[in-house]
Design an enzyme around this catalytic site. Structure first.
Site, short mmCIF file in Angstrom:
data_model
loop_
_atom_site.label_atom_id
_atom_site.label_comp_id
_atom_site.label_asym_id
_atom_site.label_seq_id
_atom_site.Cartn_x
_atom_site.Cartn_y
_atom_site.Cartn_z
N THR A 133 0.82 -1.15 -0.04
CA THR A 133 0.09 -0.26 0.01
C THR A 133 0.92 1.12 -0.07
O THR A 133 1.86 1.15 0.70
CB THR A 133 -1.02 -0.19 1.32
OG1 THR A 133 -1.85 -1.29 1.06
CG2 THR A 133 -1.63 0.98 1.17
N LYS A 158 -1.74 -1.30 -3.84
CA LYS A 158 -3.18 -0.48 -3.26
C LYS A 158 -2.52 1.05 -3.19
O LYS A 158 -1.44 1.47 -2.57
CB LYS A 158 -3.54 -1.03 -2.06
CG LYS A 158 -4.63 0.01 -1.41
CD LYS A 158 -4.97 -0.83 -0.09
CE LYS A 158 -6.16 -1.74 -0.32
NZ LYS A 158 -6.96 -2.11 0.88
N LYS A 160 -3.95 4.67 -1.81
CA LYS A 160 -5.02 5.45 -0.86
C LYS A 160 -5.31 6.80 -1.70
O LYS A 160 -4.56 7.39 -2.16
CB LYS A 160 -4.27 5.55 0.64
CG LYS A 160 -4.25 4.47 1.36
CD LYS A 160 -5.41 3.77 1.71
CE LYS A 160 -5.15 2.63 2.71
NZ LYS A 160 -6.54 1.72 3.26
N ASP A 187 -8.36 2.71 -2.72
CA ASP A 187 -9.24 2.72 -1.73
C ASP A 187 -9.33 4.27 -1.14
O ASP A 187 -8.30 4.93 -0.75
CB ASP A 187 -8.26 1.83 -0.54
CG ASP A 187 -8.92 1.74 0.62
OD1 ASP A 187 -10.58 1.96 0.70
OD2 ASP A 187 -8.63 1.19 1.49
N GLU A 215 -12.28 0.27 -3.79
CA GLU A 215 -12.57 0.09 -2.49
C GLU A 215 -13.29 1.42 -1.87
O GLU A 215 -12.87 2.38 -1.71
CB GLU A 215 -11.45 -0.52 -1.65
CG GLU A 215 -11.73 -0.99 -0.37
CD GLU A 215 -10.53 -1.53 0.45
OE1 GLU A 215 -10.48 -1.95 1.42
OE2 GLU A 215 -9.42 -1.83 -0.39
N ASP A 240 -15.65 -2.08 2.40
CA ASP A 240 -14.98 -2.29 3.63
C ASP A 240 -15.55 -2.02 4.99
O ASP A 240 -15.85 -2.76 5.47
CB ASP A 240 -13.50 -1.83 3.29
CG ASP A 240 -12.60 -1.92 4.59
OD1 ASP A 240 -12.77 -2.60 5.62
OD2 ASP A 240 -11.31 -1.52 4.44
N LYS A 264 -12.08 -8.27 6.97
CA LYS A 264 -10.94 -7.82 8.04
C LYS A 264 -11.13 -8.75 9.58
O LYS A 264 -12.09 -8.45 9.72
CB LYS A 264 -10.55 -6.40 8.37
CG LYS A 264 -10.19 -5.76 7.18
CD LYS A 264 -9.77 -4.10 7.04
CE LYS A 264 -9.31 -3.47 6.01
NZ LYS A 264 -9.12 -1.88 6.26
N CYS A 291 -6.33 -6.04 6.39
CA CYS A 291 -5.79 -5.68 7.72
C CYS A 291 -5.80 -4.35 7.88
O CYS A 291 -5.96 -3.45 7.53
CB CYS A 291 -4.27 -6.30 7.54
SG CYS A 291 -3.24 -5.34 6.40
N ASP A 316 -4.67 -8.02 0.81
CA ASP A 316 -4.20 -7.05 1.31
C ASP A 316 -3.73 -7.09 2.59
O ASP A 316 -4.13 -6.71 3.69
CB ASP A 316 -5.19 -5.93 1.30
CG ASP A 316 -4.61 -4.48 1.59
OD1 ASP A 316 -3.52 -4.29 1.64
OD2 ASP A 316 -5.36 -3.80 2.31
N ASP A 318 -0.44 -6.67 4.17
CA ASP A 318 1.18 -5.98 4.33
C ASP A 318 1.30 -5.09 5.24
O ASP A 318 2.25 -4.43 5.54
CB ASP A 318 1.15 -5.06 3.05
CG ASP A 318 0.28 -3.75 2.89
OD1 ASP A 318 -0.85 -4.05 3.53
OD2 ASP A 318 0.34 -2.95 2.26
#
Length: 342
Positions: A133, A158, A160, A187, A215, A240, A264, A291, A316, A318
């Site tokens: 990410t 990923k 953000k 995301d 996401e 999410d 998650k 996570c 995901d 990480d």
């Protein structure tokens, strides 16, 4: 084999670099380790990792749950784990503690039966490929981090987004140019309005960006908005923060609002996560495993769950790669983007 004791330990981690999402910036992470000890001395371990802006939990709140958890499960038979999971439903207000306690129970059960947790969950896989990410950064920092991650061998990245629509479009489009063989998860962490989200994602499509998943584009309770984005997005849309419990999953599916659900364990615990897998599979909705801020001790929970069930399309996992740890405590091997279980 009965549970003899439960012990909580609070641990503070520093991030290698400040990590920014649409909901805020994080420089450190406080987690709660949970040890469940059986009569013969066997210990099962779990970890709770929460973000207040997502789950409403704080480390202080979680730490104070120790006596409550002891009252719930000490003296109970670990081999009756489904009965224990019925009891741990009472921890739904602190879902990360629910996850840690439930995994610690399963971890102890697996040890006394000489199996690995991923085998307990079904043994479907022993190898996963995770993304890595990039938080919300300025353009040049974003491109520098994407290039570094890409050169490390990660082909799933990923990014953000959610604070600046036009700036986010440029960040993702330019990232696609410097990592042409990669695919991206974008995301927003609830950062866009529905109209902003559609404008953003269509702009990426116009530039032929290789997006796997868009996401959580909108506010978690705006299911109508989520559905609007899904039906106007050229890419799959994931929930999410909109999905913590099995009831949340059922709602977004019934509302036809998602293509993907990000499970998650820190939001759902093991028991609800298992139910969400079943609901999603029945509805032909794909799954991502995500996570929060877990260390290597905590990320192993999701690694074993995801590998064992074999239910996930996107990974995901990480968080541990971003934290400064004195010692790696996962029972898996990390080779670039690949996570291997023996």
């Amino acid at each position: 084999m009965k549970i003899q004791s439960v012990c909580f330990r609070r641990v503070l981690y520093q991030y290698f670099e400040p990590f920014t999402i649409s909901l805020g910036t994080h420089e450190e992470q406080e987690n709660i380790e949970v040890a469940v000890r059986l009569e013969d001395g066997t210990e099962g371990w779990g970890e709770a990792s929460a973000l207040f802006v997502i789950s409403g939990e704080t480390p202080q709140m979680l730490e104070k749950m120790e006596e409550t958890v002891k009252e719930m499960i000490v003296g109970k038979d670990v081999e009756g784990y489904m009965n224990l999971f019925s009891i741990t439903q009472n921890l739904r207000a602190t879902p990360s503690i629910k996850a840690a306690v439930e995994f610690a129970i399963i971890d102890a059960f697996c040890k006394i039966n000489c199996i690995k947790p991923y085998q307990f969950f079904g043994g479907a896989k022993n190898k996963l490929e995770t993304d890595k990410t990039v938080g919300i950064e300025d353009l040049q920092t974003t491109l520098s981090k994407v290039k570094r991650i890409y050169n490390e061998g990660f082909k799933k990245i990923k990014i953000k987004v959610g604070r600046d629509v036009k700036g986010d479009i440029e960040r993702v489009v330019r990232s696609n140019e410097i990592a042409p063989d990669a695919s991206f998860v974008v995301d927003a962490n609830q950062g866009f309005t529905p109209k902003e989200a559609v404008y953003f994602i269509k702009a990426l499509a116009d530039e032929s960006v290789n997006v796997d998943v868009f996401e959580q584009p909108v506010f978690r309770y705006d299911i109508d908005g989520l559905r609007f984005v899904r039906w106007n997005s050229p890419y799959p849309v994931a929930a999410d923060e909109s999905v913590f419990t099995k009831y949340d999953a059922l709602r977004v599916i019934k509302e036809d609002a998602v293509d993907v659900i990000n499970i998650k364990l820190m939001k759902s615990g093991l028991s609800d996560a298992l139910a969400i897998v079943q609901i999603a599979q029945a509805a032909n909705v794909k799954l991502m495993i995500g996570c929060m801020g877990e260390s290597s001790l905590g990320i192993r929970q999701s690694v074993h769950f995801a590998a064992g069930t074999g239910a996930f399309t996107y990974y995901d996992l990480d968080a541990h790669l971003s934290l400064k740890e004195e010692k790696f405590r996962g029972d898996f091997i990390q080779e670039g983007p690949f996570i291997l279980l023996d």
